[in-house]
Design a protein around this motif. Structure first.
Motif, PDB file in Angstrom:
ATOM      1  N   SER A  79       0.798  -1.233   0.000  1.00 51.39           N
ATOM      2  CA  SER A  79       0.000   0.000   0.000  1.00 51.39           C
ATOM      3  C   SER A  79       0.828   1.278   0.000  1.00 51.39           C
ATOM      4  O   SER A  79       0.280   2.362  -0.123  1.00 51.39           O
ATOM      5  CB  SER A  79      -0.917   0.024   1.230  1.00 51.39           C
ATOM      6  OG  SER A  79      -0.161   0.164   2.425  1.00 51.39           O
ATOM      7  N   ASN A  83      -0.674   4.844  -0.661  1.00 58.20           N
ATOM      8  CA  ASN A  83      -0.827   5.765   0.469  1.00 58.20           C
ATOM      9  C   ASN A  83      -0.295   7.154   0.124  1.00 58.20           C
ATOM     10  O   ASN A  83      -0.852   8.170   0.556  1.00 58.20           O
ATOM     11  CB  ASN A  83      -0.085   5.238   1.696  1.00 58.20           C
ATOM     12  CG  ASN A  83      -0.691   3.944   2.225  1.00 58.20           C
ATOM     13  OD1 ASN A  83      -1.821   3.598   1.906  1.00 58.20           O
ATOM     14  ND2 ASN A  83       0.083   3.227   3.018  1.00 58.20           N
ATOM     15  N   GLN A 359       1.618   7.821   4.740  1.00 60.80           N
ATOM     16  CA  GLN A 359       1.781   6.529   5.422  1.00 60.80           C
ATOM     17  C   GLN A 359       1.149   6.582   6.816  1.00 60.80           C
ATOM     18  O   GLN A 359       0.417   5.674   7.218  1.00 60.80           O
ATOM     19  CB  GLN A 359       3.274   6.169   5.541  1.00 60.80           C
ATOM     20  CG  GLN A 359       4.067   6.245   4.252  1.00 60.80           C
ATOM     21  CD  GLN A 359       3.418   5.527   3.089  1.00 60.80           C
ATOM     22  OE1 GLN A 359       2.912   4.401   3.214  1.00 60.80           O
ATOM     23  NE2 GLN A 359       3.412   6.165   1.930  1.00 60.80           N
ATOM     24  N   ALA A 362      -2.702   6.634   6.587  1.00 60.65           N
ATOM     25  CA  ALA A 362      -3.210   5.339   6.125  1.00 60.65           C
ATOM     26  C   ALA A 362      -3.100   4.280   7.222  1.00 60.65           C
ATOM     27  O   ALA A 362      -4.029   3.498   7.441  1.00 60.65           O
ATOM     28  CB  ALA A 362      -2.450   4.905   4.877  1.00 60.65           C
TER      29      ALA A 362
END
Length: 513
Positions: A79, A83, A359, A362
């Motif tokens: 991710s 992100n 980051q 998220a």
């Protein structure tokens, strides 16, 4: 203004704030640390089986997701790019800065600010400086560089204390950073973070929000802060400074003929552009007009309101381009490309910040820590019975205190929004109100924290008129503005709440989830 051999209590306190603040990591490092902390906390808290009812799905329970588990580690790696790309303000801010950057790089914004201040009557100079400072935040930080030295110069030329002119402009630019007659670059930056935080509690409510959520309050604030800043400057600050006895530095701030011509044609292009854009939403059946409800609802809940960033881009880019062509600061498409490249180059730190902040946000969402903290925090507020207006005042005070140590408005809100927006939604306050309360605290304390990025630059400007001007001296000059703006602005918000007036288009005071 002479430095005291023995520092006052205020100066010692502010020196302490500076020392503590200087020990804090860079915002980029701070977000990296926070992201890592969320990962570690998720591993610690997950086995404890902490759970709360999901506010967005009645009857379902939320628990902490462990990011150090096998699936969690997989999520971190798969991710990471998403992100970054999906960090809410990233695309909006960069797109907005294309338009604002063109206006700034071509010289339009600087010329417009100088032209406005130079055109007002002498008796309205203070009010004009404060107002110009407030309006300058549509161009992010340009006002910090242009207006304080210009204000000092104009006051000196009129036989008034130059530091009073500098402080009036600085107060308008910094303390009025969340007031304007127009949507500024800060609105999409903070607004998207607020919308993202609200979606953790009520995704359907978040879908109806827009980046102009504080616009009505901002317009009213512009008038109030201009009056307040003028009174404080003329009745408190300038009398305290006394008569200026230093050497006045005469500099020309007048506009060149080419600049005046450029401003004229830039204004014409702005009016034409705004008129054409308005047709896309005002005419019945227009492509950017909504379809449901009455005329007001069709405009508020319309594709136009959800694409304000594009409107901002166009309304700054076209006049900026026209100004550049008229003044010859732009001679070809290569100049356009170079100026836009320079603007994007200046956004390099923001892009890196967006990666780290993306980051953290998220991970905060994926672990459910934000929602759990919001629900638990709301329950705690219920137990201590702190709600209503006292709760909002407490939040403003907390935000203002934090601002003394972390200068970046967006960095602070990226940390605070995921926690306080859901928490106050659970207490019945709208995300729009939480954001406005934060903006009041952030703006009014900017001028008294040495950690604000332009504070040192303003000191340099001030030292041209008083070589002994230091951190404590500048803060002592700016403190009356900070206190006055804080009190008056907070009272205004309380009155706004009591009257129940929307803060912006489709942006209520209270949340009824």
């Amino acid at each position: 203004m002479n430095d005291l051999k023995k520092k006052s209590v205020l100066q010692r306190m502010l020196d302490g704030v500076e020392r503590i603040g200087n020990k804090l990591p860079h915002p980029i490092t701070l977000f990296a640390i926070l992201a890592l902390l969320v990962v570690v906390l998720s591993a610690i808290l997950a086995p404890l089986n902490i759970q709360v009812e999901d506010p967005s799905a009645e009857g379902e329970m939320l628990t902490v997701t462990n990011l150090l588990s096998g699936s969690g580690i997989e999520y971190i790696f798969t991710s990471m790019v998403d992100n970054f790309i999906n960090f809410a303000p990233l695309g909006m801010v960069l797109a907005t800065m294309i338009g604002i950057g063109m206006a700034e790089q071509s010289g339009l914004i600087s010329a417009a600010l100088r032209g406005f201040v130079l055109s007002i009557p002498k008796q309205l100079l203070t009010a004009g400086l404060v107002f110009a400072g407030i309006m300058s935040n549509i161009a992010t930080d340009a006002g910090y560089v242009v207006l304080p030295p210009l204000g000092a110069m104009l006051f000196a030329a009129l036989g008034r204390h130059p530091l009073a002119g500098l402080s009036a402009a600085f107060a308008g630019v910094s303390a009025g950073f969340s007031a304007n007659l127009l949507i500024s670059a800060l609105d999409p930056l903070l607004g998207e973070l607020t919308i993202q935080a609200a979606s953790t509690i009520d995704p359907s409510y978040a879908e109806g929000m827009n980046i102009a959520m504080n616009y009505f309050f901002m317009v009213a604030s512009t008038v109030l802060l201009t009056i307040t800043g003028t009174f404080i400057n003329d009745k408190i600050v300038e009398p305290r400074l006394g008569t200026y006895t230093g050497e006045v530095q005469n500099e020309s701030a007048s506009l060149e003929p080419a600049e005046k011509k450029g401003l004229l044609w830039a204004s014409v292009s702005f009016v034409i552009s705004a008129g054409l854009l308005s047709l896309l939403v005002l005419l019945p059946g227009a492509p950017l007009r909504g379809e449901d409800g009455d005329i007001v609802q069709q405009i508020v809940q319309s594709p136009f309101m959800s694409s304000l960033v594009v409107t901002i881009l166009i309304l700054f880019f076209i006049p900026g381009l026209v100004y550049g062509l008229i003044t010859k600061s732009i001679k070809s498409d290569k100049d356009v490309a170079n100026k836009l490249s320079e603007t994007m180059a200046s956004m390099g730190m923001f892009i890196v910040l967006a990666f780290a902040a993306g980051q953290f946000i998220a991970y905060f969402s994926e672990t459910n820590l934000g929602t759990i903290l919001g629900v638990k925090g709301s329950a705690f507020l219920d137990t201590i019975q702190l709600d209503g207006i006292p709760l909002i005042i407490a939040f403003i005070l907390l935000s203002g205190f934090i601002n003394l140590f972390i200068g970046s408005s967006s960095a602070k809100w990226a940390v605070m929004a995921p926690v306080f927006v859901p928490m106050l939604m659970n207490q019945g306050f709208s995300p729009e109100l939480t954001q406005m309360a934060y903006r009041i605290a952030d703006s009014t304390t900017n001028i008294i924290t040495p950690l604000m990025s332009y504070f040192a630059i303003v000191i340099v400007f001030a030292q041209r008129y008083d070589k002994n001007m230091g951190i404590g001296s500048l803060i002592s000059v700016m403190l009356p503005y900070s206190i006055g703006f804080f009190i008056i602005w907070t009272i205004m918000l309380i009155v706004w709440m009591l009257l129940g007036i929307d803060l912006g288009p489709g942006s209520p005071i209270y949340y009824d989830g």
